[in-house]
Design a protein around this motif. Structure first.
Motif, PDB file in Angstrom:
ATOM      1  N   UNK A 259      48.120 134.517  45.866  1.00 25.94           N
ATOM      2  CA  UNK A 259      48.510 135.919  45.780  1.00 25.94           C
ATOM      3  C   UNK A 259      47.543 136.824  46.544  1.00 25.94           C
ATOM      4  N   UNK A 260      46.253 136.528  46.469  1.00 29.56           N
ATOM      5  CA  UNK A 260      45.277 137.355  47.169  1.00 29.56           C
ATOM      6  C   UNK A 260      45.387 137.187  48.676  1.00 29.56           C
ATOM      7  N   UNK A 261      45.616 135.959  49.128  1.00 29.29           N
ATOM      8  CA  UNK A 261      45.785 135.729  50.560  1.00 29.29           C
ATOM      9  C   UNK A 261      47.011 136.467  51.087  1.00 29.29           C
ATOM     10  N   UNK A 262      48.077 136.495  50.296  1.00 30.65           N
ATOM     11  CA  UNK A 262      49.287 137.216  50.716  1.00 30.65           C
ATOM     12  C   UNK A 262      49.017 138.708  50.833  1.00 30.65           C
ATOM     13  N   UNK A 263      48.264 139.260  49.880  1.00 31.04           N
ATOM     14  CA  UNK A 263      47.937 140.694  49.950  1.00 31.04           C
ATOM     15  C   UNK A 263      47.059 140.989  51.167  1.00 31.04           C
ATOM     16  N   UNK A 264      46.121 140.086  51.465  1.00 30.41           N
ATOM     17  CA  UNK A 264      45.275 140.295  52.639  1.00 30.41           C
ATOM     18  C   UNK A 264      46.093 140.248  53.923  1.00 30.41           C
ATOM     19  N   UNK A 265      47.043 139.326  54.010  1.00 37.88           N
ATOM     20  CA  UNK A 265      47.895 139.266  55.205  1.00 37.88           C
ATOM     21  C   UNK A 265      48.682 140.559  55.370  1.00 37.88           C
ATOM     22  N   UNK A 266      49.168 141.093  54.251  1.00 33.26           N
ATOM     23  CA  UNK A 266      49.927 142.343  54.305  1.00 33.26           C
ATOM     24  C   UNK A 266      49.050 143.492  54.779  1.00 33.26           C
ATOM     25  N   UNK A 267      47.847 143.594  54.224  1.00 39.95           N
ATOM     26  CA  UNK A 267      46.965 144.698  54.605  1.00 39.95           C
ATOM     27  C   UNK A 267      46.545 144.597  56.065  1.00 39.95           C
ATOM     28  N   UNK A 268      46.280 143.378  56.514  1.00 39.22           N
ATOM     29  CA  UNK A 268      45.852 143.174  57.895  1.00 39.22           C
ATOM     30  C   UNK A 268      47.018 143.177  58.878  1.00 39.22           C
ATOM     31  N   UNK A 269      48.214 142.967  58.366  1.00 43.54           N
ATOM     32  CA  UNK A 269      49.383 142.937  59.236  1.00 43.54           C
ATOM     33  C   UNK A 269      49.456 141.686  60.091  1.00 43.54           C
ATOM     34  N   UNK A 270      49.090 140.537  59.507  1.00 39.42           N
ATOM     35  CA  UNK A 270      49.102 139.283  60.249  1.00 39.42           C
ATOM     36  C   UNK A 270      49.944 138.250  59.494  1.00 39.42           C
ATOM     37  N   UNK A 271      50.471 137.291  60.242  1.00 38.84           N
ATOM     38  CA  UNK A 271      51.223 136.204  59.619  1.00 38.84           C
ATOM     39  C   UNK A 271      50.299 135.089  59.149  1.00 38.84           C
ATOM     40  N   UNK A 272      49.131 134.964  59.804  1.00 37.64           N
ATOM     41  CA  UNK A 272      48.182 133.916  59.427  1.00 37.64           C
ATOM     42  C   UNK A 272      46.777 134.486  59.410  1.00 37.64           C
TER      43      UNK A 272
ATOM     44  N   UNK B 175      48.384 124.129  55.024  1.00 34.04           N
ATOM     45  CA  UNK B 175      49.552 123.300  55.311  1.00 34.04           C
ATOM     46  C   UNK B 175      50.783 124.145  55.616  1.00 34.04           C
ATOM     47  N   UNK B 176      50.889 125.294  54.961  1.00 35.59           N
ATOM     48  CA  UNK B 176      52.024 126.185  55.182  1.00 35.59           C
ATOM     49  C   UNK B 176      51.880 127.022  56.448  1.00 35.59           C
ATOM     50  N   UNK B 177      50.682 127.023  57.031  1.00 34.08           N
ATOM     51  CA  UNK B 177      50.457 127.775  58.263  1.00 34.08           C
ATOM     52  C   UNK B 177      50.096 129.229  58.060  1.00 34.08           C
ATOM     53  N   UNK B 178      49.799 129.635  56.823  1.00 30.23           N
ATOM     54  CA  UNK B 178      49.437 131.036  56.572  1.00 30.23           C
ATOM     55  C   UNK B 178      47.926 131.252  56.593  1.00 30.23           C
ATOM     56  N   UNK B 179      47.170 130.165  56.698  1.00 34.19           N
ATOM     57  CA  UNK B 179      45.714 130.227  56.825  1.00 34.19           C
ATOM     58  C   UNK B 179      45.307 129.192  57.862  1.00 34.19           C
ATOM     59  N   UNK B 180      44.302 129.540  58.675  1.00 35.97           N
ATOM     60  CA  UNK B 180      43.790 128.606  59.669  1.00 35.97           C
ATOM     61  C   UNK B 180      42.583 127.858  59.147  1.00 35.97           C
ATOM     62  N   UNK B 181      41.398 128.392  59.401  1.00 33.63           N
ATOM     63  CA  UNK B 181      40.155 127.758  58.974  1.00 33.63           C
ATOM     64  C   UNK B 181      39.762 128.206  57.568  1.00 33.63           C
ATOM     65  N   UNK B 182      38.986 127.347  56.890  1.00 29.89           N
ATOM     66  CA  UNK B 182      38.492 127.646  55.553  1.00 29.89           C
ATOM     67  C   UNK B 182      36.971 127.748  55.572  1.00 29.89           C
ATOM     68  N   UNK B 183      36.455 128.614  54.705  1.00 30.41           N
ATOM     69  CA  UNK B 183      35.013 128.771  54.623  1.00 30.41           C
ATOM     70  C   UNK B 183      34.568 129.099  53.217  1.00 30.41           C
ATOM     71  N   UNK B 184      33.269 129.057  53.012  1.00 32.86           N
ATOM     72  CA  UNK B 184      32.682 129.395  51.712  1.00 32.86           C
ATOM     73  C   UNK B 184      31.483 130.300  51.939  1.00 32.86           C
ATOM     74  N   UNK B 185      31.277 131.219  51.011  1.00 34.43           N
ATOM     75  CA  UNK B 185      30.151 132.144  51.080  1.00 34.43           C
ATOM     76  C   UNK B 185      29.451 132.198  49.733  1.00 34.43           C
ATOM     77  N   UNK B 186      28.128 132.231  49.767  1.00 28.63           N
ATOM     78  CA  UNK B 186      27.341 132.424  48.547  1.00 28.63           C
ATOM     79  C   UNK B 186      27.528 131.323  47.512  1.00 28.63           C
ATOM     80  N   UNK B 187      27.780 130.114  47.960  1.00 30.82           N
ATOM     81  CA  UNK B 187      27.889 128.961  47.072  1.00 30.82           C
ATOM     82  C   UNK B 187      26.610 128.126  47.154  1.00 30.82           C
ATOM     83  N   UNK B 188      26.278 127.474  46.082  1.00 33.29           N
ATOM     84  CA  UNK B 188      25.187 126.503  46.142  1.00 33.29           C
ATOM     85  C   UNK B 188      25.584 125.361  47.069  1.00 33.29           C
TER      86      UNK B 188
END
Length: 328
Positions: A116-129, A156-169
């Motif tokens: 749900x959060x990724x979908x909201x970010x795509x909407x705000x940014x105006x991007x498909x992925x 897998x669905x093509x709505x996100x490309x690369x994955x990352x992590x921030x502030x994790x041990x």
């Protein structure tokens, strides 16, 4: 501008500029006209890697954030910006309600929230992925397998490309990547942490980790990155919010170590030799060396951005780098 490749899969990897632009305060503390001017100049200079988050800047007005993503969406549309610019965003630390904080009321990293959060970010940014999506902070209330699978489904669905992590041990990053590899799923390939020339104390409790480990790069993470050269480190707050050069921005107690005065003196010495600013030397140090990082710089004016852009072309000599590396 110079460029490097992030990611290993031909389907998702991207070439990005070696200097990333942080958009944290765009649309809030930095007004729209100034934000647009900074973004325009960054792109004009060859910059292609912009960073934001779904919770920026909730602390400015007691909201849930999203102002930065919304501004970037408006800027993209007004300038006809397409896939040539890589926009990274984050989820997991957006407050669940206005007036609250990620410290006690974060959205977290459940599969439902990720989708749900990724979908909201795509909407705000105006991007498909989303080109690059980070897990912003840890969520130990959710099984790590659920988080790994939740992110992988979007790839897998093509709505996100690369994955990352921030502030994790470091061990949490490795466990997540191991779970993904064992299941044949995409894992974290870009890590975003605080890194600068001055090391930070590890005995201070961080807002991001009440157990006591800060969001900065520690010895464990540096060792892990050196052992995993396919990973990319994006270094946020490299200029310590102006503390290297501004009298009105004193160093935080987080950098109150015996080595700090000596390392500051080394920076000033190298800056004098090169004719560059201290800030530019810090960025050049991060860009090169045995563990090259992508500095993530903020700017509240075009002039500030210009100073950072010039660091890309600053090549430190072996002797200068040795002086910086061996001063403790």
């Amino acid at each position: 501008m110079r460029y490097r490749t992030i990611g290993t899969d031909p389907a998702t990897r991207r070439e990005v500029s070696v200097l990333s632009l942080g958009a944290m305060l765009f649309g809030s503390a930095t007004d729209e006209a100034t934000s647009y001017a900074i973004l325009d100049r960054y792109v004009e200079a060859g910059g292609t890697f912009i960073d934001t988050s779904d919770n920026y800047a909730f602390w400015m007005d007691g909201s849930q954030g999203g102002q930065s993503e919304e501004l970037l969406g408006r800027w993209r549309r007004s300038r006809g910006i397409g896939s040539e610019i890589v926009i990274a965003t984050k989820l997991g630390a957006r407050p669940l309600a206005p007036g609250t904080s990620y410290l006690d009321n974060a959205e977290g990293l459940s599969a439902k929230v990720i989708r749900e959060s990724a979908e909201r970010s795509r909407d705000r940014l105006g991007v498909e992925r989303l080109d690059l999506l980070y897990a912003h902070i840890e969520d130990r209330t959710v099984p790590l397998t659920e988080t790994v699978e939740g992110f992988a489904e979007l790839v897998a669905e093509g709505t996100v490309g690369l994955l990352g992590a921030s502030n994790h041990r470091a061990w949490r990053v490795e466990r997540a990547r191991a779970l993904a590899a064992a299941a044949g799923l995409p894992g974290y390939e870009v890590l975003q942490y605080h890194r600068s020339y001055l090391p930070n104390r590890t005995d201070l409790v961080s807002e991001l980790d009440p157990d006591g480990e800060p969001g900065g790069v520690g010895g464990d993470l540096l060792s892990y990155l050196r052992a995993e050269p396919a990973l990319t480190l994006v270094a946020y707050s490299p200029l310590l919010k102006g503390a290297f050069t501004r009298a009105d921005k004193p160093l935080s107690p987080a950098y109150d170590l015996p080595s700090a005065p000596r390392r500051l003196a080394a920076l000033r010495e190298v800056a004098g030799q090169t004719g560059a600013t201290v800030n530019q030397v810090v960025l050049a140090w991060l860009l090169g060396g045995d563990l090259p990082s992508i500095p993530l710089v903020g700017a509240s004016s075009v002039a500030q951005l210009e100073e950072s852009l010039a660091a890309v072309d600053l090549d430190l000599t072996a002797e200068q780098r040795h002086r910086l590396d061996t001063t403790w």
